[in-house]
Design a protein around this motif. Sequence first.
Motif, PDB file in Angstrom:
ATOM      1  N   LEU A  43       3.672 -53.977   6.341  1.00  0.00           N
ATOM      2  CA  LEU A  43       4.302 -52.692   6.031  1.00  0.00           C
ATOM      3  C   LEU A  43       3.284 -51.556   5.971  1.00  0.00           C
ATOM      4  O   LEU A  43       3.663 -50.383   6.063  1.00  0.00           O
ATOM      5  CB  LEU A  43       5.095 -52.781   4.724  1.00  0.00           C
ATOM      6  CG  LEU A  43       6.362 -53.624   4.796  1.00  0.00           C
ATOM      7  CD1 LEU A  43       7.006 -53.734   3.420  1.00  0.00           C
ATOM      8  CD2 LEU A  43       7.342 -53.052   5.810  1.00  0.00           C
ATOM      9  N   GLY A  89       3.743 -49.483   8.885  1.00  0.00           N
ATOM     10  CA  GLY A  89       4.983 -48.720   9.013  1.00  0.00           C
ATOM     11  C   GLY A  89       6.186 -49.549   8.605  1.00  0.00           C
ATOM     12  O   GLY A  89       6.078 -50.766   8.399  1.00  0.00           O
ATOM     13  N   PRO A  90       7.355 -48.907   8.467  1.00  0.00           N
ATOM     14  CA  PRO A  90       8.580 -49.607   8.058  1.00  0.00           C
ATOM     15  C   PRO A  90       8.941 -50.735   9.016  1.00  0.00           C
ATOM     16  O   PRO A  90       8.573 -50.701  10.193  1.00  0.00           O
ATOM     17  CB  PRO A  90       9.648 -48.512   8.097  1.00  0.00           C
ATOM     18  CG  PRO A  90       8.897 -47.227   8.020  1.00  0.00           C
ATOM     19  CD  PRO A  90       7.573 -47.481   8.701  1.00  0.00           C
ATOM     20  N   ILE A 126       7.444 -52.176  -2.635  1.00  0.00           N
ATOM     21  CA  ILE A 126       8.202 -51.813  -1.437  1.00  0.00           C
ATOM     22  C   ILE A 126       9.558 -51.259  -1.860  1.00  0.00           C
ATOM     23  O   ILE A 126      10.013 -51.483  -2.987  1.00  0.00           O
ATOM     24  CB  ILE A 126       8.397 -52.998  -0.444  1.00  0.00           C
ATOM     25  CG1 ILE A 126       9.328 -54.052  -1.020  1.00  0.00           C
ATOM     26  CG2 ILE A 126       7.066 -53.579  -0.027  1.00  0.00           C
ATOM     27  CD1 ILE A 126       9.752 -55.113  -0.002  1.00  0.00           C
ATOM     28  N   ARG A 127      10.174 -50.562  -0.925  1.00  0.00           N
ATOM     29  CA  ARG A 127      11.522 -50.035  -1.110  1.00  0.00           C
ATOM     30  C   ARG A 127      12.303 -50.471   0.117  1.00  0.00           C
ATOM     31  O   ARG A 127      11.760 -50.513   1.224  1.00  0.00           O
ATOM     32  CB  ARG A 127      11.436 -48.513  -1.198  1.00  0.00           C
ATOM     33  CG  ARG A 127      12.732 -47.790  -1.275  1.00  0.00           C
ATOM     34  CD  ARG A 127      12.536 -46.282  -1.490  1.00  0.00           C
ATOM     35  NE  ARG A 127      11.480 -45.671  -0.704  1.00  0.00           N
ATOM     36  CZ  ARG A 127      11.639 -45.113   0.496  1.00  0.00           C
ATOM     37  NH1 ARG A 127      12.827 -45.105   1.073  1.00  0.00           N
ATOM     38  NH2 ARG A 127      10.630 -44.569   1.142  1.00  0.00           N
ATOM     39  N   SER A 128      13.560 -50.819  -0.079  1.00  0.00           N
ATOM     40  CA  SER A 128      14.375 -51.166   1.082  1.00  0.00           C
ATOM     41  C   SER A 128      15.646 -50.334   1.084  1.00  0.00           C
ATOM     42  O   SER A 128      16.134 -49.911   0.035  1.00  0.00           O
ATOM     43  CB  SER A 128      14.700 -52.662   1.110  1.00  0.00           C
ATOM     44  OG  SER A 128      15.637 -52.989   0.129  1.00  0.00           O
ATOM     45  N   THR A 171      15.948 -52.210   5.985  1.00  0.00           N
ATOM     46  CA  THR A 171      14.607 -51.773   6.396  1.00  0.00           C
ATOM     47  C   THR A 171      13.744 -51.576   5.163  1.00  0.00           C
ATOM     48  O   THR A 171      14.181 -50.960   4.179  1.00  0.00           O
ATOM     49  CB  THR A 171      14.687 -50.465   7.211  1.00  0.00           C
ATOM     50  OG1 THR A 171      15.530 -50.694   8.344  1.00  0.00           O
ATOM     51  CG2 THR A 171      13.315 -50.019   7.678  1.00  0.00           C
ATOM     52  N   CYS A 172      12.528 -52.097   5.216  1.00  0.00           N
ATOM     53  CA  CYS A 172      11.598 -52.015   4.085  1.00  0.00           C
ATOM     54  C   CYS A 172      10.469 -51.034   4.386  1.00  0.00           C
ATOM     55  O   CYS A 172      10.036 -50.910   5.532  1.00  0.00           O
ATOM     56  CB  CYS A 172      10.995 -53.388   3.798  1.00  0.00           C
ATOM     57  SG  CYS A 172      12.219 -54.622   3.327  1.00  0.00           S
ATOM     58  N   THR A 173      10.017 -50.370   3.338  1.00  0.00           N
ATOM     59  CA  THR A 173       8.940 -49.395   3.427  1.00  0.00           C
ATOM     60  C   THR A 173       7.955 -49.663   2.299  1.00  0.00           C
ATOM     61  O   THR A 173       8.360 -49.983   1.175  1.00  0.00           O
ATOM     62  CB  THR A 173       9.494 -47.965   3.273  1.00  0.00           C
ATOM     63  OG1 THR A 173      10.542 -47.771   4.211  1.00  0.00           O
ATOM     64  CG2 THR A 173       8.423 -46.919   3.487  1.00  0.00           C
ATOM     65  N   GLU A 197       5.477 -48.715  -0.636  1.00  0.00           N
ATOM     66  CA  GLU A 197       5.308 -47.649  -1.632  1.00  0.00           C
ATOM     67  C   GLU A 197       3.825 -47.603  -1.998  1.00  0.00           C
ATOM     68  O   GLU A 197       3.358 -48.328  -2.870  1.00  0.00           O
ATOM     69  CB  GLU A 197       6.177 -47.924  -2.863  1.00  0.00           C
ATOM     70  CG  GLU A 197       7.651 -47.795  -2.601  1.00  0.00           C
ATOM     71  CD  GLU A 197       8.064 -46.362  -2.277  1.00  0.00           C
ATOM     72  OE1 GLU A 197       7.556 -45.426  -2.919  1.00  0.00           O
ATOM     73  OE2 GLU A 197       8.883 -46.185  -1.363  1.00  0.00           O
ATOM     74  N   ARG A 198       3.093 -46.761  -1.313  1.00  0.00           N
ATOM     75  CA  ARG A 198       1.628 -46.713  -1.444  1.00  0.00           C
ATOM     76  C   ARG A 198       1.155 -46.319  -2.840  1.00  0.00           C
ATOM     77  O   ARG A 198       0.073 -46.717  -3.252  1.00  0.00           O
ATOM     78  CB  ARG A 198       1.049 -45.787  -0.394  1.00  0.00           C
ATOM     79  CG  ARG A 198       1.282 -46.317   1.013  1.00  0.00           C
ATOM     80  CD  ARG A 198       0.720 -45.393   2.078  1.00  0.00           C
ATOM     81  NE  ARG A 198       1.153 -45.804   3.393  1.00  0.00           N
ATOM     82  CZ  ARG A 198       0.576 -46.760   4.107  1.00  0.00           C
ATOM     83  NH1 ARG A 198      -0.444 -47.409   3.617  1.00  0.00           N
ATOM     84  NH2 ARG A 198       1.031 -47.074   5.300  1.00  0.00           N
TER      85      ARG A 198
END
Length: 114
Positions: free
Chosen positions: A27, A30-31, A61-63, A71-73, A75-76
């Motif tokens: 991730l 990218g997503p 992460i966020r989905s 879709t997952c992203t 979370e830095r």
Amino acid sequence: MANNAMALDSIFHALADPTRRAVIQRLSRGPATVGELAEPFNMALPSFMKHVGVLESTGLIRSRKRGRIRTCTLERKKLAAAERWFADQRAIWASRYQNLDSLLETLTGEDRES
């Protein structure tokens, strides 16, 4: 302080698993959909979703679900908390090593004077 320690504990728990670390690593580029994330692993999707759940519960992460696609992203900001902890530890140990170096120089200098 206790909340911060609990948050770090959950982050390090999540990152302790190689599957979850691989998901975070992927991730970072990218997503990705859950299907894309699960593809390299030899496990059933329900088992993989448990890993996704752990990462989501820590906030790493966020989905988002659109239709049947999740879709997952990454979370830095959550990863930044762990990075700050490591930086603090590095600074503490660097200071300790510097103090040890200074002590050794002092002791070595005293031996030469004798």
